[in-house]
Design an enzyme around this catalytic site. Structure first.
Site, PDB file in Angstrom:
ATOM      1  N   HIS A  43       0.821  -1.211   0.000  1.00 17.41           N
ATOM      2  CA  HIS A  43       0.000   0.000   0.000  1.00 17.41           C
ATOM      3  C   HIS A  43       0.861   1.269   0.000  1.00 17.41           C
ATOM      4  O   HIS A  43       0.421   2.320  -0.457  1.00 17.41           O
ATOM      5  CB  HIS A  43      -0.963   0.003   1.181  1.00 17.41           C
ATOM      6  CG  HIS A  43      -2.137  -0.903   0.971  1.00 17.41           C
ATOM      7  ND1 HIS A  43      -3.346  -0.732   1.597  1.00 17.41           N
ATOM      8  CD2 HIS A  43      -2.285  -1.998   0.180  1.00 17.41           C
ATOM      9  CE1 HIS A  43      -4.192  -1.683   1.213  1.00 17.41           C
ATOM     10  NE2 HIS A  43      -3.556  -2.472   0.363  1.00 17.41           N
TER      11      HIS A  43
ATOM     12  N   HIS B 205      -1.509 -12.484  -2.247  1.00 14.06           N
ATOM     13  CA  HIS B 205      -2.587 -13.174  -1.538  1.00 14.06           C
ATOM     14  C   HIS B 205      -2.267 -14.642  -1.254  1.00 14.06           C
ATOM     15  O   HIS B 205      -3.138 -15.380  -0.791  1.00 14.06           O
ATOM     16  CB  HIS B 205      -3.901 -13.005  -2.303  1.00 14.06           C
ATOM     17  CG  HIS B 205      -4.416 -11.591  -2.208  1.00 14.06           C
ATOM     18  ND1 HIS B 205      -5.581 -11.170  -2.786  1.00 14.06           N
ATOM     19  CD2 HIS B 205      -3.915 -10.500  -1.563  1.00 14.06           C
ATOM     20  CE1 HIS B 205      -5.771  -9.881  -2.518  1.00 14.06           C
ATOM     21  NE2 HIS B 205      -4.772  -9.446  -1.783  1.00 14.06           N
TER      22      HIS B 205
HETATM   23 FE1  HEB Z   1      -4.393  -7.621  -1.113  1.00 13.39          FE
HETATM   24  C1  HEB Z   1      -5.039  -8.341   2.174  1.00 13.39           C
HETATM   25  C2  HEB Z   1      -7.614  -6.571  -1.542  1.00 13.39           C
HETATM   26  C3  HEB Z   1      -3.690  -6.805  -4.389  1.00 13.39           C
HETATM   27  C4  HEB Z   1      -1.051  -8.372  -0.592  1.00 13.39           C
HETATM   28  N1  HEB Z   1      -5.998  -7.458   0.085  1.00 13.39           N
HETATM   29  C5  HEB Z   1      -6.045  -7.769   1.408  1.00 13.39           C
HETATM   30  C6  HEB Z   1      -7.307  -7.423   1.906  1.00 13.39           C
HETATM   31  C7  HEB Z   1      -8.048  -6.968   0.865  1.00 13.39           C
HETATM   32  C8  HEB Z   1      -7.213  -6.985  -0.284  1.00 13.39           C
HETATM   33  C9  HEB Z   1      -9.483  -6.508   0.901  1.00 13.39           C
HETATM   34  C10 HEB Z   1      -7.753  -7.562   3.326  1.00 13.39           C
HETATM   35  C11 HEB Z   1      -7.330  -6.450   4.228  1.00 13.39           C
HETATM   36  C12 HEB Z   1      -7.748  -6.844   5.635  1.00 13.39           C
HETATM   37  O1  HEB Z   1      -6.880  -7.021   6.475  1.00 13.39           O
HETATM   38  O2  HEB Z   1      -8.950  -6.962   5.861  1.00 13.39           O
HETATM   39  N2  HEB Z   1      -5.443  -6.845  -2.687  1.00 13.39           N
HETATM   40  C13 HEB Z   1      -6.766  -6.523  -2.651  1.00 13.39           C
HETATM   41  C14 HEB Z   1      -7.166  -6.071  -3.954  1.00 13.39           C
HETATM   42  C15 HEB Z   1      -6.073  -6.136  -4.759  1.00 13.39           C
HETATM   43  C16 HEB Z   1      -4.990  -6.615  -3.939  1.00 13.39           C
HETATM   44  C17 HEB Z   1      -8.551  -5.653  -4.338  1.00 13.39           C
HETATM   45  C18 HEB Z   1      -5.983  -5.781  -6.234  1.00 13.39           C
HETATM   46  C19 HEB Z   1      -6.724  -6.727  -7.080  1.00 13.39           C
HETATM   47  N3  HEB Z   1      -2.697  -7.571  -2.267  1.00 13.39           N
HETATM   48  C20 HEB Z   1      -2.626  -7.171  -3.558  1.00 13.39           C
HETATM   49  C21 HEB Z   1      -1.250  -7.158  -3.979  1.00 13.39           C
HETATM   50  C22 HEB Z   1      -0.500  -7.584  -2.919  1.00 13.39           C
HETATM   51  C23 HEB Z   1      -1.420  -7.847  -1.843  1.00 13.39           C
HETATM   52  C24 HEB Z   1      -0.772  -6.742  -5.351  1.00 13.39           C
HETATM   53  C25 HEB Z   1       0.968  -7.738  -2.797  1.00 13.39           C
HETATM   54  C26 HEB Z   1       1.788  -8.017  -3.760  1.00 13.39           C
HETATM   55  N4  HEB Z   1      -3.266  -8.278   0.507  1.00 13.39           N
HETATM   56  C27 HEB Z   1      -1.932  -8.617   0.463  1.00 13.39           C
HETATM   57  C28 HEB Z   1      -1.588  -9.251   1.705  1.00 13.39           C
HETATM   58  C29 HEB Z   1      -2.739  -9.262   2.490  1.00 13.39           C
HETATM   59  C30 HEB Z   1      -3.750  -8.602   1.719  1.00 13.39           C
HETATM   60  C31 HEB Z   1      -0.255  -9.821   2.040  1.00 13.39           C
HETATM   61  C32 HEB Z   1      -2.914  -9.879   3.890  1.00 13.39           C
HETATM   62  C33 HEB Z   1      -2.832  -8.845   4.946  1.00 13.39           C
HETATM   63  C34 HEB Z   1      -2.791  -9.523   6.335  1.00 13.39           C
HETATM   64  O3  HEB Z   1      -2.571 -10.718   6.456  1.00 13.39           O
HETATM   65  O4  HEB Z   1      -3.024  -8.765   7.305  1.00 13.39           O
END
Ligand code: HEB
Length: 747
Positions: A93, A283
């Site tokens: 982020h 993921h």
């Molecule tokens: Fe992620 C977690 C959505 C891309 C790495 N994710 C997460 C959550 C959500 C999301 C709603 C839950 C938060 C809480 O704690 O409740 N993603 C999302 C979307 C997209 C994404 C709609 C576009 C399609 N991711 C992404 C990327 C990466 C990531 C590109 C790197 C390379 N995630 C992640 C991790 C986790 C999440 C390692 C777990 C956290 C903890 O364990 O605390």
């Protein structure tokens, strides 16, 4: 809060009361030109972050970070006994706000600590992640910035869970105030998107002008299967890093969701493979948090009460953390080994059919059609769950292009790993600029195209006497000096302080796409480059001892020579640039550097959304200029007759081509009366107030300098009778600054 209740307006104390911003909300704002200066930065003036980072015990920090991963704190317990998932999300982020169109956003300044990012609905619980890191930040102090630490922690999190990362570079100095320069959208509600989808890529002020077909949603938010996201945005909603996890605007449609993913990740310069790898890889770890409805949570950090000390989203449900955590409101655990890299995410994605269901917080999510509950719980060893996914996860299977990619990885997990670690490295380093800014022991050897590589010099660089000789030869060509000034500006002014791309080094101005940009006026530019190539050839063929001059240096030097001639004062020059090849240039990625408008060369007019003079300030910001520097450059470029097309707009001087303060003198002359000559008030005519005789023409960019009181105040300094020399000096200093903006190699 209604305006009448605004506490600042009520406050009868310094800074309180009704402000200029309230009286004249449409006035041109210069505030983004005075951010991150010495008065906000608590570090001493001679503090050099790169040097500090070099003295850091890097291995010790990494060791501490590894330990932190499993050092669960009672005030914010670690899911599955491991903070890895949370820290990866924090790093992602931080970096993921980057957008390639203006280079703004991204993790390069540690802005996640400040509003609005610290309070974005997408950043819920990351306040906790940063506080978990504080003891480490405290221990190593100024040797590692928050900006670097947030990203390095994500990297270490991956390594601690079995990913072999591609490397890491430090070198991101912190900022100490909220960055006001980024356009995050025009909506006034969190999670709103009625402006960004209202009228195609250009968007339209006010919003709400989508497709009118009786369907209320389409009317307000556009058709999720065809709508266009306004430039330069890279997120589907205000306050989100990218897209809505439940599907477009909450509609659980995986295929439409893929469309949003492709657009938003594309805006951050990620292709389909990189995008899919990032999502699959990310993921593969951790879980989502939606133990109960989000109404249980208090205000975000910026709005939270003082005694919470920067913590937000205080959660009344249960213990308020651990198993009761509410973050996104979704409740998903993707794999059976959320602390360990595996291919399980893709295995489940394809093994099961998926059924739409709701999280305990009421959000749309998907559950595998199986009776087999085998996914561990984050806290209760006796509890097991079925595999679950977000709508955006299913997009990677139900979009035909993503499907092709992810099915291949299902059988070739090593390819997924390789694509993931490369895309992750790009994500974290995309806005760092050239390699010369990168520091630390884990910089990968492999040079990547998105770095916009500049080849190292394979020759001796020119010395002072060569510079003198080359200047003579440059001025002896039959090219107008002003053309050299335009070419040098065109070459250097592509630089963007936002992501440190562009600039004169590499001489990419002679390559596609830059050579073809309208603003660069190829008809004029090409002969200039040819003349300089001839000078280069002559020098390189005859110079002793393998000495060579690059075209990149020559383009800047030609500007210097022309400027010395026009000003009569000496102009600094720092050699050492080299020339990049077309193969080293990602033409598509460079298209984003083309200016919509370049007020310094009097190029272009504003749009229905942003006035011409706002683009001037926007460009000045990307060039890291102050308001006085911007003013000096515009006035000087006019005196030098350096408009992109040679037009007379704003050339308020009888001796064009000489560096004088005439522009300011004549702009401030009460003998001239200005009148618009077109309906949209873009062009103006200056007439003699007494005789009515036509004297000058000008654009909004020219006249804003006389209109805006702060810019006028600067013009008055430069237009005064004692300012001729000061002006020349200031112009040359600002010019030199622009020419060297990308020279991290000599800083
Ligand atoms: Fe992620 C977690 C959505 C891309 C790495 N994710 C997460 C959550 C959500 C999301 C709603 C839950 C938060 C809480 O704690 O409740 N993603 C999302 C979307 C997209 C994404 C709609 C576009 C399609 N991711 C992404 C990327 C990466 C990531 C590109 C790197 C390379 N995630 C992640 C991790 C986790 C999440 C390692 C777990 C956290 C903890 O364990 O605390």
């Amino acid at each position: 809060m209604a305006a009448s209740e605004c506490p600042v307006k009520k406050a009868n104390i310094g800074g309180g009361g009704t402000r200029n911003r309230d009286w004249w909300p449409n006035d041109l704002k210069l505030n983004i030109l005075r951010q991150h200066t010495g008065v906000t930065n608590p570090m001493s003036k001679d503090f050099e972050y790169a040097a500090a980072f070099k003295s850091l015990d890097y291995d010790a920090v990494k060791k501490d970070l590894h330990q932190l991963m499993t050092d669960s704190q009672e005030w914010w317990p670690a899911d599955f006994g491991h903070y890895g998932g949370l820290f990866i999300r924090m790093a992602w982020h931080s970096a993921g706000t980057y957008r390639v169109s203006d280079g703004r956003g991204g993790g390069g300044d540690g802005q996640q600590r400040f509003a609005p990012l610290n309070s974005w609905p997408d950043n819920v619980s990351l306040d906790k992640a940063r506080r978990l890191l504080w003891p480490i930040k405290q221990k190593y102090g100024s040797k590692i910035s928050w900006a670097d630490l947030l990203l390095l922690t994500g990297n270490v999190a991956l390594e601690s869970m079995g990913v072999k990362t591609f490397g890491f570079a430090g070198g991101r100095p912190d900022t100490y105030e909220a960055d006001e320069s980024v356009y995050w959208g025009g909506e006034t509600t969190w999670l709103g998107n009625e402006v960004r989808y209202s009228s195609g890529k250009e968007g339209v002020a006010g919003g709400g002008a989508g497709v009118v077909d009786g369907d209320q949603h389409k009317k307000e938010h556009g058709d999720i299967h065809s709508r266009d996201l306004e430039e330069p945005l890279a997120a589907a909603h205000m306050g989100l890093i990218y897209v809505n996890p439940e599907g477009p605007d909450g509609i659980p449609d995986p295929v439409a969701s893929a469309r949003d993913i492709r657009t938003t990740f594309g805006r951050m310069a990620m292709n389909d493979e990189e995008t899919a790898a990032l999502i699959v890889g990310g993921h593969s770890f951790g879980k989502t948090h939606g133990a109960a409805p989000s109404e249980n949570c208090g205000p975000e950090p910026e709005a939270a009460p003082l005694h919470q000390q920067g913590f937000g989203w205080q959660n009344k449900h249960g213990r308020g953390n651990g198993p009761d955590t509410i973050t996104s409101g979704l409740e998903v655990i993707w794999t059976a080994t959320p602390n360990k890299w595996s291919n399980k995410y893709l295995e489940y994605l394809y093994k099961y059919e998926w059924e739409l269901t709701k999280s305990p917080a009421g959000a749309n999510q998907w559950v595998a059609k199986t009776d087999d509950a085998f996914i561990p719980d984050a806290y209760d060893p006796n509890k097991k769950h079925k595999p679950r996914m977000l709508t955006t996860d299913l997009a990677l299977r139900f979009d035909p292009t993503y499907e092709k990619i992810t099915r291949r990885w299902l059988d070739h997990p090593d390819e997924l790993h390789d694509t993931f670690v490369r895309a992750w490295f790009k994500l974290l380093h995309r806005d760092m600029g050239p390699r010369s800014r990168w520091v630390g022991p884990e910089i990968p050897k492999e040079v990547l195209l998105w770095e916009d590589p500049i080849p190292p010099a394979d020759h001796l660089t020119i010395n002072d006497s060569d510079v003198g000789e080359l200047k003579k030869q440059i001025l002896a060509t039959n090219v107008e000096p002003t053309s050299f000034i335009r070419a040098a500006w065109a070459s250097a002014s592509t630089f963007r302080g936002s992501d440190k791309r562009g600039g004169a080094n590499g001489a990419r101005i002679r390559l596609a796409p830059q050579i073809n940009w309208k603003v660069n006026n190829a008809a004029e530019l090409k002969p200039v480059l040819t003349a300089l190539e001839n000078v280069q050839k002559k020098f390189n063929d005859s110079a002793p001892g393998g000495k060579k001059v690059s075209l990149a240096d020559l383009i800047v030097l030609a500007g210097v020579a022309a400027l010395e001639k026009a000003s009569g004062i000496s102009v600094p020059f720092t050699p050492g640039r080299t020339d990049a090849s077309q193969e080293q240039t990602d033409a598509k990625a460079f298209e984003h550097l083309e200016p919509v408008l370049d007020g310094f060369r009097n190029y272009g007019v504003g749009t229905s959304r942003a006035k011409t003079e706002m683009f001037l300030v926007d460009k000045a910001h990307l060039l890291t200029l102050s308001a006085p520097q911007m003013t000096a450059l515009v006035g000087g470029m006019r005196a030098l007759n350096a408009n992109w097309d040679g037009s007379a707009h704003g050339i308020l001087t009888k001796r064009p081509g000489q560096l004088t303060n005439d522009f300011f003198v004549n702009l401030l002359d009460m003998g001239t009366e200005w009148k618009p000559t077109d309906e949209s008030n873009e062009f103006f005519e200056g007439v003699d107030r007494k005789t009515g005789a036509k004297k000058w023409t000008a654009t909004r960019t020219d006249l804003i300098l006389g209109h805006h009181p702060e810019l006028r105040a600067v013009c008055e300094v430069y237009g005064a009778s004692d300012a001729q020399e000061k002006f020349k000096k200031d112009f040359v200093a600002a010019w030199d600054k622009v020419m060297n903006l990308d020279r991290f190699d000599v800083r």
